[in-house]
Design a protein around this motif. Structure first.
Motif, PDB file in Angstrom:
ATOM      1  N   CYS A   1      47.252  42.238  30.430  1.00 12.83           N
ATOM      2  CA  CYS A   1      48.401  43.060  30.634  1.00 12.83           C
ATOM      3  C   CYS A   1      49.866  42.950  30.761  1.00 12.83           C
TER       4      CYS A   1
ATOM      5  N   GLU B   1      54.329  41.277  33.301  1.00 18.59           N
ATOM      6  CA  GLU B   1      53.550  40.240  32.561  1.00 18.59           C
ATOM      7  C   GLU B   1      54.097  40.123  30.759  1.00 18.59           C
TER       8      GLU B   1
ATOM      9  N   TYR C   1      30.595  38.230  30.200  1.00 16.27           N
ATOM     10  CA  TYR C   1      31.677  37.689  30.834  1.00 16.27           C
ATOM     11  C   TYR C   1      32.363  39.254  30.009  1.00 16.27           C
TER      12      TYR C   1
ATOM     13  N   PHE D   1      51.435  43.969  33.703  1.00 17.85           N
ATOM     14  CA  PHE D   1      52.470  44.225  34.448  1.00 17.85           C
ATOM     15  C   PHE D   1      51.276  42.218  35.264  1.00 17.85           C
TER      16      PHE D   1
ATOM     17  N   LYS E   1      47.159  56.836  34.513  1.00 17.82           N
ATOM     18  CA  LYS E   1      46.454  56.124  33.205  1.00 17.82           C
ATOM     19  C   LYS E   1      45.902  57.677  32.219  1.00 17.82           C
TER      20      LYS E   1
ATOM     21  N   TYR F   1      31.515  42.493  30.431  1.00 20.23           N
ATOM     22  CA  TYR F   1      32.837  43.501  31.712  1.00 20.23           C
ATOM     23  C   TYR F   1      33.922  43.945  31.600  1.00 20.23           C
ATOM     24  N   ARG F   2      34.898  43.159  29.724  1.00 17.54           N
ATOM     25  CA  ARG F   2      35.875  43.184  29.774  1.00 17.54           C
ATOM     26  C   ARG F   2      35.750  44.146  28.934  1.00 17.54           C
TER      27      ARG F   2
ATOM     28  N   ASN G   1      49.768  40.831  38.634  1.00  9.22           N
ATOM     29  CA  ASN G   1      49.113  41.329  39.600  1.00  9.22           C
ATOM     30  C   ASN G   1      49.744  41.647  40.872  1.00  9.22           C
TER      31      ASN G   1
ATOM     32  N   GLN H   1      38.054  47.024  29.329  1.00  4.27           N
ATOM     33  CA  GLN H   1      39.323  46.648  29.148  1.00  4.27           C
ATOM     34  C   GLN H   1      39.714  47.167  27.733  1.00  4.27           C
TER      35      GLN H   1
ATOM     36  N   HIS I   1      42.440  50.990  31.162  1.00  2.93           N
ATOM     37  CA  HIS I   1      42.399  50.216  32.616  1.00  2.93           C
ATOM     38  C   HIS I   1      43.993  50.212  32.354  1.00  2.93           C
ATOM     39  N   ALA I   2      44.888  50.679  33.812  1.00  2.00           N
ATOM     40  CA  ALA I   2      45.626  51.173  33.410  1.00  2.00           C
ATOM     41  C   ALA I   2      47.474  50.075  33.189  1.00  2.00           C
TER      42      ALA I   2
ATOM     43  N   THR J   1      41.429  34.886  34.736  1.00  2.00           N
ATOM     44  CA  THR J   1      41.182  35.958  34.721  1.00  2.00           C
ATOM     45  C   THR J   1      40.859  35.286  36.680  1.00  2.00           C
TER      46      THR J   1
ATOM     47  N   TYR K   1      51.360  30.771  38.969  1.00  2.00           N
ATOM     48  CA  TYR K   1      50.663  32.453  37.899  1.00  2.00           C
ATOM     49  C   TYR K   1      51.440  32.755  36.898  1.00  2.00           C
ATOM     50  N   ARG K   2      50.738  32.665  36.094  1.00  2.00           N
ATOM     51  CA  ARG K   2      50.988  32.708  34.805  1.00  2.00           C
ATOM     52  C   ARG K   2      52.380  32.283  34.316  1.00  2.00           C
TER      53      ARG K   2
ATOM     54  N   SER L   1      46.203  45.093  42.456  1.00  2.00           N
ATOM     55  CA  SER L   1      45.697  45.020  41.015  1.00  2.00           C
ATOM     56  C   SER L   1      46.803  46.241  40.071  1.00  2.00           C
TER      57      SER L   1
ATOM     58  N   GLU M   1      46.847  53.420  38.319  1.00  2.00           N
ATOM     59  CA  GLU M   1      46.079  54.894  38.539  1.00  2.00           C
ATOM     60  C   GLU M   1      46.204  55.175  39.648  1.00  2.00           C
TER      61      GLU M   1
HETATM   62  N1  EPU Z   1      41.162  49.247  38.812  1.00  2.00           N
HETATM   63  C1  EPU Z   1      41.589  50.068  38.697  1.00  2.00           C
HETATM   64  N2  EPU Z   1      41.861  51.245  38.033  1.00  2.00           N
HETATM   65  C2  EPU Z   1      42.447  50.026  36.795  1.00  2.00           C
HETATM   66  C3  EPU Z   1      42.360  49.184  36.038  1.00  2.00           C
HETATM   67  C4  EPU Z   1      41.201  48.559  37.894  1.00  2.00           C
HETATM   68  O1  EPU Z   1      41.070  51.146  40.106  1.00  2.00           O
HETATM   69  O2  EPU Z   1      42.518  51.359  35.330  1.00  2.00           O
HETATM   70  C5  EPU Z   1      40.770  48.094  39.641  1.00  2.00           C
HETATM   71  C6  EPU Z   1      39.113  47.849  39.563  1.00  2.00           C
HETATM   72  O3  EPU Z   1      38.384  49.194  39.430  1.00  2.00           O
HETATM   73  C7  EPU Z   1      38.706  46.769  40.338  1.00  2.00           C
HETATM   74  C8  EPU Z   1      40.316  45.379  40.321  1.00  2.00           C
HETATM   75  O4  EPU Z   1      41.365  46.525  39.711  1.00  2.00           O
HETATM   76  O5  EPU Z   1      39.146  46.618  41.494  1.00  2.00           O
HETATM   77  C9  EPU Z   1      41.053  45.099  39.453  1.00  2.00           C
HETATM   78  O6  EPU Z   1      40.354  45.423  38.241  1.00  2.00           O
HETATM   79  P1  EPU Z   1      40.339  44.165  37.008  1.00  2.00           P
HETATM   80  O7  EPU Z   1      38.574  43.602  37.066  1.00  2.00           O
HETATM   81  O8  EPU Z   1      40.249  44.787  35.946  1.00  2.00           O
HETATM   82  O9  EPU Z   1      41.118  42.821  37.267  1.00  2.00           O
HETATM   83  P2  EPU Z   1      42.715  42.714  36.788  1.00  2.00           P
HETATM   84  O10 EPU Z   1      42.979  42.308  38.328  1.00  2.00           O
HETATM   85  O11 EPU Z   1      43.209  43.936  36.598  1.00  2.00           O
HETATM   86  C10 EPU Z   1      42.862  40.491  35.608  1.00  2.00           C
HETATM   87  C11 EPU Z   1      43.775  40.378  34.906  1.00  2.00           C
HETATM   88  C12 EPU Z   1      43.091  40.033  33.044  1.00  2.00           C
HETATM   89  C13 EPU Z   1      41.818  40.283  33.338  1.00  2.00           C
HETATM   90  C14 EPU Z   1      41.120  40.871  34.214  1.00  2.00           C
HETATM   91  C15 EPU Z   1      39.443  40.282  33.919  1.00  2.00           C
HETATM   92  C16 EPU Z   1      45.891  40.279  35.554  1.00  2.00           C
HETATM   93  C17 EPU Z   1      47.318  40.318  35.529  1.00  2.00           C
HETATM   94  N3  EPU Z   1      44.761  40.773  35.216  1.00  2.00           N
HETATM   95  O12 EPU Z   1      42.943  42.266  35.763  1.00  2.00           O
HETATM   96  O13 EPU Z   1      43.959  39.862  32.568  1.00  2.00           O
HETATM   97  O14 EPU Z   1      41.544  40.261  32.010  1.00  2.00           O
HETATM   98  O15 EPU Z   1      41.954  40.372  35.590  1.00  2.00           O
HETATM   99  O16 EPU Z   1      38.688  39.011  35.066  1.00  2.00           O
HETATM  100  O17 EPU Z   1      45.769  38.594  36.248  1.00  2.00           O
HETATM  101  C18 EPU Z   1      45.891  39.283  31.491  1.00  2.00           C
HETATM  102  O18 EPU Z   1      46.316  38.164  31.788  1.00  2.00           O
HETATM  103  O19 EPU Z   1      45.892  40.008  30.240  1.00  2.00           O
HETATM  104  C19 EPU Z   1      44.150  40.340  31.549  1.00  2.00           C
HETATM  105  C20 EPU Z   1      43.957  41.581  30.869  1.00  2.00           C
END
Ligand code: EPU
Length: 282
Positions: free
Chosen positions: A205, A275, A188, A207, A225, A191-192, A209, A196, A238-239, A123, A156-157, A214, A220
């Motif tokens: 997730c 992913e 944390y 895909f 969504k 937050y999740r 990042n 989520q 969470h999209a 994360t 990465y992953r 993101s 989104e």
């Molecule tokens: N966002 C949107 N719309 C959404 C979702 C997110 O605009 O529907 C924006 C958020 O507002 C934020 C940004 O995207 O500004 C990042 O969102 P978030 O903090 O949720 O983190 P993420 O990059 O989407 C990563 C990991 C997650 C992990 C979270 C929390 C990857 C692909 N994803 O998500 O890991 O839980 O950080 O730390 O690396 C997983 O690997 O299965 C996974 C879910």
């Protein structure tokens, strides 16, 4: 077990049956099973929870579940050894109770330790490679091989491991302040929970990042969504999650993935990379 449903072995609760499903009791048993499969030229696949989509036709050959690999022990110098089937929440709870810091980033990740090592789960706060000291693998001949983290390229992953099955992992943690570790984990997790869809079956997730962006934000922005095919839906919360809102089929999830990728490509010019690992027969 023959023709065993794999739905309860994946966090998505989707997928066809395993031709043969085996749950070894311990490492010796696992070595025997692997050696036997090799002798009989039966392909092996290890199921482990999250980030996995099993297609509706199921998996041919032998599917191994590490459901009985649940042991954790503490070793000197703040090292924990966890067997591959231990859930991340269980492992983190164990570390928190012993005031060991280093795994807080994983709070709320539902996968198994083995799954998290193989895909270098992570994360924003950290990733598996930060703590892995060594990995115990069973090679394709059914022999135990311990590999030091220094010999494992992580990206990465992904952990670039030799072929085989992760039976357990040594994690190098560090002594920390109990209240601080607990507070970080709770914050944390909250937050999740807030961002989520942790209460619906999903595969985490979908895909990766893209660099500096993101996937959730891009999906989104493409207006998807909540989009739905059958019982597979792009999460409203969470999209970058797809959720199984009933009896989704892998076919529905794959069609939704195709639509999402096309829409994001059109809107932002970005090709989203999966992913999610897709396995089995259509
Ligand atoms: N966002 C949107 N719309 C959404 C979702 C997110 O605009 O529907 C924006 C958020 O507002 C934020 C940004 O995207 O500004 C990042 O969102 P978030 O903090 O949720 O983190 P993420 O990059 O989407 C990563 C990991 C997650 C992990 C979270 C929390 C990857 C692909 N994803 O998500 O890991 O839980 O950080 O730390 O690396 C997983 O690997 O299965 C996974 C879910």
């Amino acid at each position: 077990m023959c023709d065993a449903s794999l739905q309860s072995y994946t966090s998505f609760r989707i997928g066809g049956p395993a031709e043969v499903l085996v749950e070894p009791a311990d490492v010796d048993d696992l070595c025997r099973v692997v050696a036997q499969a090799r002798a009989e030229k039966i392909p092996i696949f290890v199921v482990g929870g999250t980030n996995l989509l099993v297609r509706d036709g199921g998996i041919r050959g032998m599917v191994i579940s590490l459901g009985k690999f649940k042991g954790i022990r503490q070793e000197p110098d703040h090292v924990l050894y966890a067997e591959g089937g231990v859930g991340m929440p269980t492992l983190i709870g164990y570390a928190v109770r012993r005031s060991l810091a280093g795994l807080e980033w994983g709070a709320g990740i539902p996968g198994t330790v083995a799954g998290c090592v193989v895909m270098n789960a992570g994360t924003r706060l950290g990733e598996m490679k930060d703590s892995v000291k060594a990995v115990r693998m069973i090679d394709p001949r059914g022999r135990v091989v311990d590999i030091s983290a220094a010999d494992i390229p992580f990206s990465y992953r992904r952990a670039h491991l030799p072929r085989g099955i992760v039976a357990g992992v040594w994690l190098q943690l560090r002594p920390g302040d109990h209240e601080q570790i607990e507070k970080t984990v709770k914050e944390y997790l909250q937050y999740r929970k807030d961002t989520q869809p942790l209460t619906l079956p999903s595969a985490g997730c979908v895909f990766k990042n893209p660099p500096q962006d993101s996937a959730g934000r891009l999906v989104e922005a493409a207006g998807l969504k909540g989009a739905r095919i059958g019982d597979a839906q792009v999460s409203e919360k969470h999209a970058n999650f797809m959720v199984n809102v009933g009896h989704a089929r892998a076919e529905d999830v794959l069609a939704l993935i195709k639509n999402v990728r096309a829409a994001v490509k059109k809107k932002s010019g970005v090709t989203l990379e999966l992913e999610l690992k897709v396995v089995g027969q259509a």
